[in-house]
Structure formats: structure tokens, C-alpha cells
Write a protein that holds these residues in place. Structure first.
Motif, PDB file in Angstrom:
ATOM      1  N   ALA A 127      15.256  59.934   4.574  1.00 34.74           N
ATOM      2  CA  ALA A 127      14.266  60.014   5.653  1.00 34.74           C
ATOM      3  C   ALA A 127      13.238  61.111   5.369  1.00 34.74           C
ATOM      4  O   ALA A 127      12.040  60.932   5.627  1.00 34.74           O
ATOM      5  CB  ALA A 127      14.962  60.266   6.992  1.00 34.74           C
ATOM      6  N   SER A 128      13.685  62.231   4.812  1.00 35.99           N
ATOM      7  CA  SER A 128      12.781  63.336   4.483  1.00 35.99           C
ATOM      8  C   SER A 128      11.813  62.959   3.380  1.00 35.99           C
ATOM      9  O   SER A 128      10.616  63.264   3.444  1.00 35.99           O
ATOM     10  CB  SER A 128      13.587  64.578   4.061  1.00 35.99           C
ATOM     11  N   VAL A 129      12.305  62.293   2.347  1.00 37.03           N
ATOM     12  CA  VAL A 129      11.448  61.856   1.247  1.00 37.03           C
ATOM     13  C   VAL A 129      10.427  60.839   1.755  1.00 37.03           C
ATOM     14  O   VAL A 129       9.238  60.921   1.436  1.00 37.03           O
ATOM     15  CB  VAL A 129      12.282  61.277   0.086  1.00 37.03           C
ATOM     16  N   GLN A 130      10.864  59.895   2.577  1.00 34.46           N
ATOM     17  CA  GLN A 130       9.942  58.904   3.119  1.00 34.46           C
ATOM     18  C   GLN A 130       8.870  59.549   3.991  1.00 34.46           C
ATOM     19  O   GLN A 130       7.695  59.170   3.930  1.00 34.46           O
ATOM     20  CB  GLN A 130      10.705  57.848   3.919  1.00 34.46           C
ATOM     21  N   ALA A 131       9.264  60.538   4.807  1.00 39.10           N
ATOM     22  CA  ALA A 131       8.293  61.229   5.662  1.00 39.10           C
ATOM     23  C   ALA A 131       7.265  61.976   4.821  1.00 39.10           C
ATOM     24  O   ALA A 131       6.070  61.959   5.123  1.00 39.10           O
ATOM     25  CB  ALA A 131       9.018  62.199   6.597  1.00 39.10           C
ATOM     26  N   ALA A 132       7.706  62.626   3.752  1.00 38.95           N
ATOM     27  CA  ALA A 132       6.778  63.351   2.878  1.00 38.95           C
ATOM     28  C   ALA A 132       5.822  62.387   2.175  1.00 38.95           C
ATOM     29  O   ALA A 132       4.610  62.636   2.119  1.00 38.95           O
ATOM     30  CB  ALA A 132       7.551  64.180   1.869  1.00 38.95           C
ATOM     31  N   HIS A 133       6.333  61.275   1.677  1.00 38.01           N
ATOM     32  CA  HIS A 133       5.479  60.290   1.022  1.00 38.01           C
ATOM     33  C   HIS A 133       4.503  59.655   2.020  1.00 38.01           C
ATOM     34  O   HIS A 133       3.338  59.413   1.692  1.00 38.01           O
ATOM     35  CB  HIS A 133       6.302  59.208   0.329  1.00 38.01           C
TER      36      HIS A 133
END
Length: 141
Positions: A127-133
Motif C-alpha cells: 500500500a505504501s509503494v502504491q501510494a508513493a507511485h
């Protein structure tokens, strides 16, 4: 001693989404350096206590820190065991901008390896990686 199958090299774990600059501002960092876009800064949450292995995370002696890679294939007594919470400030002291040649972190494995994530940790990480992307591209992928 943990087996290789239970470890994930740092080059496969995007630490940059959890980093903040010294002035507290979020930033994006990848192996090509800071992009200038403010999209990092995700909370560590359940990843804070994730175990991390690195050979020289404090930079106490000459040479780059390694997790597991072509330079350091096995866990050894030279690996320090710390938490991700403890690694982040050390990583920020020497983030290795540019092509990482001046960095204390290995360019092959990013200088550390993390223990395999449990379901809760993986869900938070993804979820964190998706939010950053999404922040970088201006929307969800």
C-alpha cells in the motif's frame, strides 16, 4: 541462522518510500537519486520492527555495507542485525545520490537485506509503494 530463502535483498525492498529529508520533508529516492518530487514519507507502521541484516550499516570501517548479493552471498558473523526503524536514520546519513558510487551502500543489494515480511507487513509495504507511485504519477496505477 536464517536461510537465504527467508531474506529479501534491499534492492528488492523500496526503502525510499519511507524516507524523509533532514528538514522533515518527504522525498523520493531510488538508485538514480532524488527526483525532487515529494512523494516519499510513508509511515513505517508494522515494518518498524522488521529485522534487517547489513555488514556495515554504521559505516564504522572502510567498505560498503552489504546485505545479500554477489559480494556477500551468505549471512555471516559480520552482519549486524537491527530493525528497519534503526536502519532508516543510518541510511539517511549516506543515501548515495547519483549512481551510488560514493555511497557506503552496495549498488547491487542496496546494502541490506530484510527478513521475509508477514502478511500484515506485506500489505502495508505494498500500500505504501502504491501510494508513493500514485503521488509521483499524479494518480493511482
Amino acid at each position: 541462522m536464517a536461510s537465504l530463502a527467508a531474506l529479501v535483498p534491499g534492492d528488492q525492498f523500496s526503502l525510499w518510500v519511507f524516507l524523509r529529508s533532514r528538514d522533515g520533508q518527504p522525498f523520493v529516492m531510488d538508485r538514480h537519486g532524488v527526483t525532487g518530487r515529494s512523494v516519499g514519507n510513508q509511515a513505517l507502521g508494522p515494518l518498524a520492527d522488521l529485522q534487517v541484516y547489513a555488514t556495515n550499516p554504521q559505516g564504522l570501517y572502510e567498505g560498503k555495507s552489504h546485505g545479500l548479493c554477489a559480494h556477500e552471498r551468505w549471512l555471516s558473523p559480520e552482519h549486524d542485525l537491527l530493525t528497519l526503524r534503526d536502519l532508516v536514520p543510518l541510511y539517511l546519513q549516506d543515501p548515495g545520490y547519483g549512481d551510488w558510487t560514493g555511497s557506503g551502500w552496495c549498488s547491487k543489494c542496496a546494502g541490506y537485506a530484510v527478513r521475509r515480511l508477514n502478511e500484515e507487513q506485506f500489505a502495508h509495504y505494498w500500500a505504501s509503494v502504491q501510494a508513493a507511485h500514485a503521488a509521483l504519477s499524479g494518480g493511482l496505477r
